[in-house]
Scaffold this active site. Structure first.
Site, short mmCIF file in Angstrom:
data_model
loop_
_atom_site.label_atom_id
_atom_site.label_comp_id
_atom_site.label_asym_id
_atom_site.label_seq_id
_atom_site.Cartn_x
_atom_site.Cartn_y
_atom_site.Cartn_z
N GLU A 61 0.82 -1.21 0.00
CA GLU A 61 0.00 0.00 0.00
C GLU A 61 0.85 1.27 0.00
O GLU A 61 0.52 2.25 -0.66
CB GLU A 61 -0.93 -0.01 1.22
CG GLU A 61 -2.03 -1.06 1.14
CD GLU A 61 -2.98 -0.96 2.32
OE1 GLU A 61 -2.80 -0.05 3.15
OE2 GLU A 61 -3.89 -1.81 2.41
N VAL A 62 1.95 1.25 0.76
CA VAL A 62 2.82 2.43 0.80
C VAL A 62 3.43 2.66 -0.58
O VAL A 62 3.48 3.79 -1.09
CB VAL A 62 3.93 2.26 1.86
CG1 VAL A 62 4.90 3.44 1.80
CG2 VAL A 62 3.31 2.16 3.25
N ASP A 95 13.01 55.76 8.98
CA ASP A 95 13.64 56.61 9.98
C ASP A 95 14.57 55.79 10.87
O ASP A 95 14.49 54.56 10.91
CB ASP A 95 12.57 57.28 10.86
CG ASP A 95 11.90 58.45 10.16
OD1 ASP A 95 12.43 58.89 9.12
OD2 ASP A 95 10.85 58.90 10.64
N LYS A 102 16.59 60.31 11.40
CA LYS A 102 16.76 61.56 12.14
C LYS A 102 16.93 61.22 13.61
O LYS A 102 16.28 60.35 14.14
CB LYS A 102 15.54 62.47 11.97
CG LYS A 102 15.28 62.89 10.53
CD LYS A 102 14.04 63.76 10.45
CE LYS A 102 13.77 64.19 9.03
NZ LYS A 102 13.42 63.08 8.16
#
Length: 470
Positions: free
Chosen positions: A22-23, A246, A268
């Site tokens: 199944e995997v 800023d 500033k």
């Protein structure tokens, strides 16, 4: 990272799958969906394999290293540990990428959990450490991603060449697509499967985009902690092509700006205007008129002593579209992180915010009003004039014993809070660095019980610090 995320184009490429249960069936379906030329090695197969037996080659035998010849990718999906180990060792010796299902230690690549909106694909992985968490994440993403996402990608692929012809600039094309993908109109057309209408809408948008001017979004970055950014602020800085920021914007917030954006510092500091306001205004206009999506990123809230209104006036005069995303101002954020409520029924019925800077005309504020005892006074950028502020408040009736706090780098990991009384203001200010916020009022005394952030940070009073220095 433990694994490099990448997408492999397997269309017509040889891939070996070892196993028939199944995997292996699940892996076979996935590999065939990607177009792999699949060879399956297993003595027996699950009955469901026969539904698509014409799409793979089946070798009904046990695995041997010879099966690896000519393969580019190998998957072992058996319940036989010895076979899985042999597949891994043999593939490794040949330098082939190999996956042993549910065995990360024997896998040079792993299969992620997939959200399929082809051609949009989203992959999620924990490297095998937390599969249940990955499943929950996938379920969450499945619910968030619209079902028409793949159709939208297909449509954009059909219009892509036309966009290149009409919009020669990469930034113009990027802006066009960002706005298109965010459009509710386009989403509605695709939801109704109106493909012709959706394509026409995109072509009309291209015609308009040729002469389109950019826009500016004025965004408040909050007081410093990136967690205090609003959701809309985060969205805007991640969509911006140009960000003018800023000095008060923290590095952690700048790290959230998209990597290909242009970052321009117009920082500033009090007493050190590194970029004149006129130059900032000029840059905003210049970048916007070049068609860019510009974010003007300011610490705190852009309309709280941030000159945001002045910048928007310039944009309005130039006819440039703009919008505003408010931010948490320092007075609200820093005081909360310092454990100082701005108002309190027993101590302060109001709060007043002022700037410590002088007005251009040199006019003084109404000190009589600011010295009122039933209010909290919060002073932005007040360190340099702290002695003058102290003298004026005391001379106009505020008690020199009034509790004060100076909150340095509020809400960040480097937050420091200096406390004392109004008599100590100038002395405390000399020990502080910018950016700092001055808080004056009886509510400061509540900090002794309400402080919660920054365990181990400086919380002593001015008197205690003076004793330690003696």
């Amino acid at each position: 990272m433990d694994y490099l995320p990448m997408f492999a184009k397997l269309d017509g490429r040889p891939v070996l799958l070892v196993g028939g249960g199944e995997v292996a069936l699940r892996k076979a379906r996935l590999l065939l969906a990607a177009g792999a030329r699949l060879t399956l090695v297993s003595p027996e197969l699950e009955p469901d394999f026969h539904q698509f037996a014409d799409r793979f080659t089946h070798l009904a035998e046990r695995f041997t290293p010879a099966h690896l010849t000519g393969q580019i990718l190998v998957v072992a999906a058996t319940d036989d540990l010895e076979v899985n180990a042999l597949v891994y060792q043999s593939a490794n010796q040949l330098g082939l990428f190999v996956n042993v299902v549910d065995d990360p230690k024997r896998s040079s690549f792993i299969f992620p959990s997939i959200i399929d909106r082809s051609p949009i694909m989203v992959a999620v992985s924990s490297g095998g450490k937390a599969p249940v968490l990955v499943r929950l994440l996938r379920e969450r993403l499945e619910s968030l991603l619209p079902r028409h996402l793949g159709a939208l990608a297909e449509l954009s692929g059909r219009v892509r060449d036309q966009a290149k012809r009409v919009l020669s600039s990469i930034s113009d094309r990027r802006r066009f697509w960002e706005r298109a993908f965010a459009s509710n109109t386009l989403a509605g057309l695709i939801e109704k499967e109106d493909w012709q209408g959706a394509e026409q809408w995109l072509n009309d948008g291209l015609d308009q985009a040729k002469n389109e001017v950019g826009e500016v979004v004025l965004v408040g970055a909050g007081p410093g902690d990136p967690g205090l950014l609003t959701l809309k602020a985060l969205q805007q800085i991640q969509q911006a092509e140009v960000v003018l920021y800023d000095q008060l914007v923290s590095p952690e917030i700048l790290d959230l700006v998209r990597r290909d954006a242009t970052l321009v510092s117009v920082g500033k500091k009090a007493g050190a205007h590194s970029v004149p306001q006129e130059e900032t205004n000029r840059l905003l206009v210049e970048y916007a008129k070049a068609g860019n999506r510009v974010v003007r990123l300011k610490g705190g809230d852009p309309f709280m002593f941030g000159r945001g209104g002045e910048e928007l006036e310039v944009l309005a005069e130039e006819g440039i579209p703009f919008s505003v995303v408010p931010g948490i101002t320092a007075a609200a954020g820093a005081t909360a992180y310092a454990g100082i409520p701005l108002t309190h029924r027993d101590h302060a019925q109001s709060a007043v915010f002022i700037t410590g800077h002088c007005q251009i005309d040199g006019k003084e504020p109404d000190w009589q009003q600011l010295a009122a005892t039933s209010q909290t006074l919060v002073i932005y950028m007040g360190l340099m004039r702290s002695e003058h502020i102290q003298q004026q408040l005391v001379s106009h009736g505020r008690s020199s014993a009034t509790p004060i706090a100076i909150i340095e780098r509020g809400t960040t990991a480097r937050q420091r809070v200096l406390t004392g009384t109004l008599a100590d203001l100038a002395e405390l200010a000399a020990q502080a660095v910018s950016p700092s916020l001055i808080v004056i009022g009886e509510v400061v005394a509540l900090r002794e019980r309400l402080a919660w952030f920054g365990e181990g940070q400086q919380q002593g009073t001015c008197d205690l610090k003076l004793v330690s220095l003696a």
